[in-house]
Motif scaffolding. Structure first.
Motif, PDB file in Angstrom:
ATOM      1  N   LEU A 162       0.877  -1.389  -0.004  1.00  0.00           N
ATOM      2  CA  LEU A 162      -0.030   0.017   0.061  1.00  0.00           C
ATOM      3  C   LEU A 162       0.957   1.363   0.069  1.00  0.00           C
ATOM      4  CD1 LEU A 162      -3.148  -1.002   2.205  1.00  0.00           C
ATOM      5  CD2 LEU A 162      -2.877  -0.832  -0.193  1.00  0.00           C
ATOM      6  N   LEU A 163       2.122   0.995  -0.136  1.00  0.00           N
ATOM      7  CA  LEU A 163       3.041   2.250  -0.289  1.00  0.00           C
ATOM      8  C   LEU A 163       2.804   2.650  -1.865  1.00  0.00           C
ATOM      9  CD1 LEU A 163       6.484   1.346   1.300  1.00  0.00           C
ATOM     10  CD2 LEU A 163       4.967   3.303   1.933  1.00  0.00           C
ATOM     11  N   VAL A 164       2.356   1.961  -2.621  1.00  0.00           N
ATOM     12  CA  VAL A 164       2.114   2.213  -4.146  1.00  0.00           C
ATOM     13  C   VAL A 164       0.822   1.807  -4.622  1.00  0.00           C
ATOM     14  CG1 VAL A 164       4.687   2.082  -4.579  1.00  0.00           C
ATOM     15  CG2 VAL A 164       3.329  -0.024  -4.645  1.00  0.00           C
ATOM     16  N   PRO A 165      -0.160   2.415  -3.973  1.00  0.00           N
ATOM     17  CA  PRO A 165      -1.567   2.026  -4.532  1.00  0.00           C
ATOM     18  C   PRO A 165      -1.878   2.228  -6.123  1.00  0.00           C
ATOM     19  CG  PRO A 165      -1.684   3.997  -3.226  1.00  0.00           C
ATOM     20  CD  PRO A 165      -0.386   3.303  -3.072  1.00  0.00           C
ATOM     21  N   HIS A 166      -0.996   3.346  -6.634  1.00  0.00           N
ATOM     22  CA  HIS A 166      -1.306   3.766  -7.951  1.00  0.00           C
ATOM     23  C   HIS A 166      -0.779   2.523  -8.796  1.00  0.00           C
ATOM     24  CE1 HIS A 166       2.585   4.665  -6.694  1.00  0.00           C
ATOM     25  NE2 HIS A 166       3.030   5.066  -7.874  1.00  0.00           N
ATOM     26  N   ILE A 167       0.103   1.841  -8.500  1.00  0.00           N
ATOM     27  CA  ILE A 167       0.627   0.838  -9.058  1.00  0.00           C
ATOM     28  C   ILE A 167      -0.453  -0.550  -9.188  1.00  0.00           C
ATOM     29  CG2 ILE A 167       2.516  -1.125  -9.550  1.00  0.00           C
ATOM     30  CD1 ILE A 167       4.615   0.900  -8.683  1.00  0.00           C
ATOM     31  N   ILE A 168      -0.890  -0.773  -8.016  1.00  0.00           N
ATOM     32  CA  ILE A 168      -1.864  -1.906  -7.752  1.00  0.00           C
ATOM     33  C   ILE A 168      -3.223  -1.520  -8.749  1.00  0.00           C
ATOM     34  CG2 ILE A 168      -3.549  -3.128  -6.255  1.00  0.00           C
ATOM     35  CD1 ILE A 168      -1.256  -2.312  -3.897  1.00  0.00           C
ATOM     36  N   GLU A 169      -3.410  -0.118  -8.439  1.00  0.00           N
ATOM     37  CA  GLU A 169      -4.600   0.292  -9.314  1.00  0.00           C
ATOM     38  C   GLU A 169      -4.566  -0.136 -10.739  1.00  0.00           C
ATOM     39  OE1 GLU A 169      -8.227   2.116 -10.314  1.00  0.00           O
ATOM     40  OE2 GLU A 169      -7.725   2.714  -8.240  1.00  0.00           O
ATOM     41  N   ARG A 170      -3.372   0.547 -11.677  1.00  0.00           N
ATOM     42  CA  ARG A 170      -2.797   0.297 -12.867  1.00  0.00           C
ATOM     43  C   ARG A 170      -3.128  -1.395 -13.461  1.00  0.00           C
ATOM     44  NH1 ARG A 170       1.482   2.927 -16.973  1.00  0.00           N
ATOM     45  NH2 ARG A 170       1.326   1.049 -18.393  1.00  0.00           N
ATOM     46  N   LEU A 171      -2.264  -2.075 -12.564  1.00  0.00           N
ATOM     47  CA  LEU A 171      -2.166  -3.292 -12.909  1.00  0.00           C
ATOM     48  C   LEU A 171      -3.480  -3.944 -12.622  1.00  0.00           C
ATOM     49  CD1 LEU A 171       1.644  -4.410 -11.423  1.00  0.00           C
ATOM     50  CD2 LEU A 171       0.784  -4.279 -13.908  1.00  0.00           C
ATOM     51  N   SER A 172      -4.295  -3.729 -11.874  1.00  0.00           N
ATOM     52  CA  SER A 172      -5.373  -4.347 -11.417  1.00  0.00           C
ATOM     53  C   SER A 172      -6.399  -4.214 -12.602  1.00  0.00           C
ATOM     54  CB  SER A 172      -6.039  -3.909 -10.152  1.00  0.00           C
ATOM     55  OG  SER A 172      -5.151  -4.485  -9.263  1.00  0.00           O
ATOM     56  N   ARG A 173      -6.483  -2.969 -13.124  1.00  0.00           N
ATOM     57  CA  ARG A 173      -7.410  -2.569 -14.188  1.00  0.00           C
ATOM     58  C   ARG A 173      -6.921  -3.236 -15.580  1.00  0.00           C
ATOM     59  NH1 ARG A 173     -11.845  -0.864 -11.777  1.00  0.00           N
ATOM     60  NH2 ARG A 173     -11.205   0.850 -10.202  1.00  0.00           N
ATOM     61  N   SER A 174      -5.833  -3.284 -15.626  1.00  0.00           N
ATOM     62  CA  SER A 174      -5.265  -4.085 -16.869  1.00  0.00           C
ATOM     63  C   SER A 174      -5.566  -5.483 -16.869  1.00  0.00           C
ATOM     64  CB  SER A 174      -3.657  -3.799 -16.907  1.00  0.00           C
ATOM     65  OG  SER A 174      -3.210  -4.720 -18.144  1.00  0.00           O
ATOM     66  N   PHE A 175      -5.265  -6.252 -15.755  1.00  0.00           N
ATOM     67  CA  PHE A 175      -5.634  -7.616 -15.405  1.00  0.00           C
ATOM     68  C   PHE A 175      -7.030  -8.058 -15.517  1.00  0.00           C
ATOM     69  CE2 PHE A 175      -1.497  -8.259 -12.588  1.00  0.00           C
ATOM     70  CZ  PHE A 175      -0.691  -8.054 -13.689  1.00  0.00           C
ATOM     71  N   MET A 176      -7.820  -7.189 -14.959  1.00  0.00           N
ATOM     72  CA  MET A 176      -9.143  -7.347 -14.981  1.00  0.00           C
ATOM     73  C   MET A 176      -9.891  -7.321 -16.334  1.00  0.00           C
ATOM     74  SD  MET A 176      -9.852  -5.019 -11.523  1.00  0.00           S
ATOM     75  CE  MET A 176     -11.764  -4.972 -11.541  1.00  0.00           C
ATOM     76  N   ALA A 177      -9.276  -6.315 -17.189  1.00  0.00           N
ATOM     77  CA  ALA A 177      -9.665  -6.015 -18.355  1.00  0.00           C
ATOM     78  C   ALA A 177      -9.372  -7.326 -19.164  1.00  0.00           C
ATOM     79  CB  ALA A 177      -9.427  -4.832 -19.319  1.00  0.00           C
ATOM     80  N   ALA A 178      -8.072  -7.633 -19.157  1.00  0.00           N
ATOM     81  CA  ALA A 178      -7.671  -8.938 -19.759  1.00  0.00           C
ATOM     82  C   ALA A 178      -8.686 -10.207 -19.768  1.00  0.00           C
ATOM     83  CB  ALA A 178      -6.451  -9.188 -19.693  1.00  0.00           C
ATOM     84  N   CYS A 179      -8.734 -10.449 -18.188  1.00  0.00           N
ATOM     85  CA  CYS A 179      -9.723 -11.445 -17.746  1.00  0.00           C
ATOM     86  C   CYS A 179     -11.125 -11.501 -18.501  1.00  0.00           C
ATOM     87  CB  CYS A 179      -9.557 -11.727 -16.303  1.00  0.00           C
ATOM     88  SG  CYS A 179      -8.106 -12.339 -15.756  1.00  0.00           S
TER      89      CYS A 179
END
Lengths: 462, 13
Positions: A162-179
Motif C-alpha cells: 500500500l506504499l504504491v496503490p497507484h501501481i496496484i490500481e493500474r495493474l489491477s485494471r489491466s488484468f481485470m480487463a484482460a480477464c
C-alpha cells in the motif's frame, strides 16, 4: 444387512489410506479424507458403528438400517473406497493436475520497500517501487496469457504494497480487463501491515477485486509496537486498529485475516490479547484470526529471535485457536483450506505460479530472495519471459517424488511433500505442515468452529 | 453423520 452380507460388504470396500480421525473429549468422532477434502463428525452414539464400518472386527457388530445410511455417507465422501482402488495412483494423478495451464497465480512485489521494521522480518529492502518497464511487461504478458486462462489469482505483496496503490490500481485494471475479454475468473488478495489500510483505501482495493487481506497484530499496544515498529521508530498498533475498526462499517463482502505471530517472548501476551480481539471483531466473522509461530527465515536479526521449540509451536497454535473460538472469534479459513486436496502445497512448488520482483526478476519462493537457484529469470518490457526451466523443475519436483515417507503418508494428497520446498532444501527434512503434525488438534479446531457457527446461526434465526 | 465439508464441495474448490 446380516453378518454374511456384512462380510461381503467388507470384501468390496476398504478404508481410504488418506483418512485421519480425531476423537474428542465430548465423545464425538471427526473424520477427514485428504483426497476428497471431506470432513464429517459423528455423535458418540454413531461412533462405534462408523469404526465398525471402516475397520473389520471393530467395536461392535450391531447392524440396522441406520448403518446403511452411515455406510453410504462414508462411501460418498471417500472414507470408504472400493477394494480394487489404487489410491497411490489417485495421488499421483492429483499431483499431475497441478500442471494445469488454465490457472495462474502471480505473487507481485509491487514495492520491496517497507515503512515498518519488524524484528523478525526476513526481507532486506534492497529495491523500491516496481519499475515502469516491469509494469509494461506485466501488462503485455497478461494481455496474451489471459487468452488461455480460466482463472487468474494475484497476490499483492512486498515490501508494503500500500506504499504504491497507484501501481496496484493500474495493474489491477489491466488484468481485470484482460480477464474480462477472455472470460477468465479474476481474484486477488493482499498481505499488508495495515498502516495505510484506511476505509477509503480499503474500498478502492475492494473495487479492484482484492477481497482477502492479511494484517498482523502481535499483541496489544506496546507488545505489538516493540515487535512491529515504524522504520525510524514509532508505534503502529493504534493506527492499524483504528483502520481495521473503521472497516467494520463497510457493508461489502471481504475477509480479513488478523495474523498473530508468536514466539517465547509474547506467549502470555497473545493469550491476553485474544479477549481484546474478541471485543473488537467477535461480532464480525469477516475478521478471522490466524496464529503462526515466528521462524528464522533469513532476516538479519535471526540469531536474536526467541523462537519457540517445535513442541511448543505445535501445542500453542492449537491452544490459541481453541481459546479464540471459545472467546467468540472466528479462526482463519487457512486452516481448513490447507486440508483440501493440494491445499497445503506452497506456491513455490506449483508449476503455474510465479513471484515477480519490483525489478522484474522471476522467483519461485518469496522468502529466499538472495538464493541463486531461486532466481529463475526476468520479465521483459514486451511481456516475454526469460526463464530457467531447470530451476523451475527443481522447485516443482522436489517433494514426494523422492521421499517414500511422503508417498505413504495420509496427508499426501493435501501437500505432496511440498508444503515448504525451501525447508526441505535447507534442512533435508520433511516440511510437514502444522495442520498435519497435529491433525487431531486441527480437526478438533475445525469441529469446534463448526459447532460455534451453528450455535450462532440458531441464535440469529430466533 | 454431520458433514462439515462434503467431498463434492471440496472438488469444486
Amino acid at each position: 444387512m446380516d453378518t454374511m452380507n456384512l462380510d461381503a460388504f467388507r470384501l468390496q470396500w476398504k478404508p481410504s489410506r488418506f483418512n485421519a480421525q480425531s476423537d474428542n473429549e465430548e465423545g464425538a468422532l471427526v473424520l477427514y479424507n485428504s483426497y476428497t477434502g471431506a470432513i464429517a463428525s459423528f455423535t458418540g452414539e454413531e461412533r462405534n458403528r462408523v469404526l465398525d464400518c471402516l475397520y473389520p472386527g471393530g467395536a461392535e457388530e450391531v447392524v440396522d438400517e441406520s448403518d446403511e445410511e452411515i455406510r453410504s455417507g462414508l462411501i460418498e465422501h471417500g472414507f470408504l473406497v472400493r477394494e480394487e482402488t489404487d489410491e497411490l495412483r489417485r495421488a499421483l494423478f492429483l499431483h499431475q493436475s497441478m500442471h494445469a495451464q488454465d490457472t495462474m497465480h502471480l505473487v507481485l512485489l509491487v514495492t520491496e520497500a517497507c515503512n515498518f521494521r519488524c524484528n523478525y522480518c526476513y526481507e532486506h529492502f534492497p529495491r523500491a517501487s516496481m519499475r515502469q518497464d516491469v509494469i509494461n511487461g506485466l501488462e503485455a504478458y497478461m494481455e496474451d496469457r489471459a487468452k488461455t486462462l480460466n482463472r487468474l489469482t494475484i497476490s499483492w505483496h512486498g515490501g508494503e504494497p500500500l506504499l504504491v496503490p497507484h501501481i496496484i490500481e493500474r495493474l489491477s485494471r489491466s488484468f481485470m480487463a484482460a480477464c474480462e475479454r477472455s472470460g477468465a475468473v479474476y481474484g486477488a488478495e493482499m498481505s499488508t501491515n495495515g498502516y495505510y489500510l484506511t476505509r477509503e483505501r480499503f474500498e478502492q482495493m475492494l473495487d479492484l477485486q482484492v477481497e482477502r487481506f492479511m494484517v498482523t497484530l502481535d499483541g496489544e499496544g506496546q507488545v505489538h509496537d516493540t515487535r512491529r515498529g515504524l522504520h525510524g521508530g514509532g508505534g503502529t498498533y493504534q493506527t492499524i486498529v483504528d483502520n481495521l475498526l473503521s472497516l467494520k462499517e463497510v457493508n461489502r463482502h471481504f475477509e480479513i485475516n488478523v495474523r498473530v505471530n508468536f514466539d517465547n517472548s509474547n506467549l502470555d501476551s497473545v493469550s491476553r490479547f485474544i479477549p481484546v480481539l474478541r471485543d473488537m471483531f467477535g461480532d464480525d466473522p469477516r475478521f478471522k484470526v490466524y496464529f503462526r509461530p515466528v521462524g528464522c527465515m533469513g532476516g538479519e536479526n535471526d540469531l536474536n529471535l526467541p523462537v519457540c521449540d517445535e513442541r511448543t509451536k505445535d501445542i500453542k497454535i492449537w491452544e490459541f485457536n481453541e481459546q479464540a473460538i471459545a472467546a467468540g472469534l472466528t479462526v482463519s479459513s487457512f486452516i481448513s483450506d490447507t486440508l483440501l486436496p493440494t491445499g497445503a502445497v506452497c506456491y513455490a512448488a506449483k508449476p503455474n505460479s510465479l513471484v515477480i520482483g519490483s525489478d522484474g526478476l522471476l522467483y519461485k519462493c518469496s522468502v529466499a530472495m538472495e538464493q541463486d537457484n531461486n532466481r529463475l529469470g526476468v520479465i521483459h518490457q514486451d511481456g516475454t519471459l526469460d526463464m530457467d526451466y531447470d530451476k523451475l523443475a527443481l522447485w516443482t519436483t522436489s517433494g514426494e517424488e523422492s521421499d517414500e515417507n511422503c508417498q505413504s503418508c495420509f496427508f499426501r494428497p493435501a501437500c505432496h511433500g511440498n508444503h515448504c520446498p525451501l525447508f526441505r532444501m535447507r534442512t533435508g527434512q520433511r516440511p510437514c505442515s502444522y495442520e498435519k503434525r497435529q491433525i487431531k488438534r486441527a480437526l478438533r479446531t475445525i469441529w469446534l468452529q463448526n459447532e460455534a457457527d451453528e450455535a450462532n446461526e440458531v441464535v440469529h434465526s430466533n | 453423520m454431520k458433514v462439515i465439508r462434503s467431498a463434492a464441495q471440496a472438488a469444486l474448490i
